[in-house]
Design an enzyme around this catalytic site. Structure first.
Site, short mmCIF file in Angstrom:
data_model
loop_
_atom_site.label_atom_id
_atom_site.label_comp_id
_atom_site.label_asym_id
_atom_site.label_seq_id
_atom_site.Cartn_x
_atom_site.Cartn_y
_atom_site.Cartn_z
N SER A 104 0.54 5.27 3.97
CA SER A 104 -0.67 5.03 4.76
C SER A 104 -1.91 5.60 4.10
O SER A 104 -3.03 5.36 4.55
CB SER A 104 -0.51 5.65 6.15
N GLY A 105 -1.72 6.39 3.02
CA GLY A 105 -2.85 7.00 2.33
C GLY A 105 -3.14 8.42 2.79
O GLY A 105 -4.18 8.99 2.43
N GLY B 128 0.24 9.97 9.61
CA GLY B 128 0.32 8.55 9.29
C GLY B 128 1.72 8.16 8.88
O GLY B 128 2.60 9.01 8.70
N ALA C 294 3.93 22.87 -1.67
CA ALA C 294 4.96 21.84 -1.64
C ALA C 294 6.16 22.34 -0.85
O ALA C 294 6.75 23.37 -1.19
CB ALA C 294 5.38 21.46 -3.06
N THR C 295 6.53 21.62 0.20
CA THR C 295 7.65 22.04 1.04
C THR C 295 8.95 21.33 0.69
O THR C 295 10.00 21.66 1.26
CB THR C 295 7.33 21.77 2.52
N ALA C 296 8.91 20.38 -0.23
CA ALA C 296 10.10 19.57 -0.52
C ALA C 296 11.15 20.36 -1.28
O ALA C 296 10.84 21.18 -2.15
CB ALA C 296 9.70 18.34 -1.33
N HIS D 54 2.41 12.16 -7.66
CA HIS D 54 1.47 13.01 -6.92
C HIS D 54 0.87 14.08 -7.84
O HIS D 54 -0.33 14.36 -7.78
CB HIS D 54 2.18 13.69 -5.74
#
Length: 345
Positions: free
Chosen positions: A14-15, A10, A35-37, A53
């Site tokens: 977009s949810g 999305g 978590a990939t960030a 989050h």
């Protein structure tokens, strides 16, 4: 491909992350958040988004207890932690970005006009393929469920730089690759899920008399897929015989027959004269023993506890467990309205 894979795609806001978290919380009370960030400390906006989050997962109404693992490049380092678990990978877009950084794609672009666009393209493609190789290793174990979140980045304006355009291409190809492997693909628009692909059979939730769910529909679908995967494995036949199980609703009984047989050098089941026995064929030998039982428990007691010859058959534990499961299925079909005929051969 063995793991169960959901792909949630999305645009921004977009949810998709919330929907992905909902799936995980329906499947597990202790899901893993991968978590990939890689967030620079000076990027306060991104830090705020991550904190929101985290707060959402901590304050979930489902009571799920999340475990967070941070891994920018190689999630397979944590594969032992994933086995038997539900893993939310958020997100593919940042994971791809990390690989492009690793391959120097953005550095090449920033070197100025002297940079060969071909070098940038090669670096981007190399990063995408390395990510896909890592993905393929991740999803080999059958007892892991992955929920991947990704972004639709190709629906906006044309990228201003060569590396941006190549990134959009790579993200699109990556999304297609993951979608081709996924069991379910969902596109989120305005917080509304649109199921684009689903290999799960439609199944109603099992409910108690008071309406409370014993298992969510998602968990039931997951269990069905796991059963289909396990049913595809090979079980060696026992060397001295096999069981034929049939539900006979008009008589209200489960009929179980035991046939004496041998297994030849090719692994084929044959009668005692060495003639191959076809599944459901007319050349099936006369049964050595026949049981007519009303329940699965009655059948297993009569066969495995009371039949004097059972110990002479040298049945494997796996075959005994298999026969027990099949007898249970026969009982279910016998007493559940709407079930079709059942015969295991």
């Amino acid at each position: 491909m063995a793991a169960t894979i959901y792909l949630i795609s999305g645009g921004a806001r977009s949810g998709k992350s919330r929907y992905a978290e909902d799936i995980c919380e329906k499947l597990s009370k202790c899901p893993i958040y991968l978590a990939t960030a890689q967030v620079p400390k000076q990027d306060s906006d991104f830090q705020d988004r991550i904190q929101k989050h985290q707060e959402t997962r901590q304050n979930t109404s489902s009571g799920s207890q999340w475990t967070t693992i941070e891994e920018p490049l190689k999630p397979t380092k944590h594969l032992d932690n994933f086995k038997g678990q539900v893993v939310l990978v958020d997100c593919l877009t940042l994971w791809l970005t990390n690989w492009l950084l690793e391959e120097g794609a953005f550095t090449l672009e920033s070197n100025g006009e002297g940079t060969n666009k071909k070098d940038v393209s090669i670096a981007v493609e190399r990063g995408r393929l390395k990510l896909q190789d890592e993905f393929d290793l991740m999803v080999r174990p059958y007892n892991i469920t992955y929920v991947f979140v990704t972004n639709e980045v190709g629906s906006g304006t044309h990228g201003a730089t060569h590396v941006t355009r190549k990134f959009v291409d790579a993200q699109g190809w990556l999304n297609q690759y993951i979608a081709s492997k996924a069991n379910q693909v969902v596109h989120m628009v305005c917080g509304i899920p649109n199921i684009l692909k689903s290999e799960f059979r439609t199944t109603r939730a099992i409910a108690k008399g008071n309406g409370d769910e014993l298992a969510s529909p998602v968990a039931k679908l997951e269990a069905e897929r796991l059963d289909r995967h396990l049913s595809s494995r090979k079980i060696p036949m026992d060397k001295k015989g096999y069981f034929v199980i049939k539900a006979v609703p008009e008589e209200g009984v489960i009929v179980i027959r035991f046939m004496s047989s041998i297994v030849n050098d090719k692994g084929e089941v044959c009668d005692l004269q060495g003639n191959k026995i076809s599944c459901g064929g007319a050349n099936r030998p006369d049964p050595l023993m026949v049981w007519r039982c009303r329940t699965a428990k009655e059948a297993t007691v009569q066969i495995f506890e009371e039949w004097p010859k059972v110990n002479q058959l040298e049945l494997s534990v796996g075959h005994v467990a298999y026969v027990g499961r099949e007898i249970q299925k026969a009982e279910y079909s016998l007493y559940q309205q709407g079930c079709g005929p059942y015969q295991q051969d």
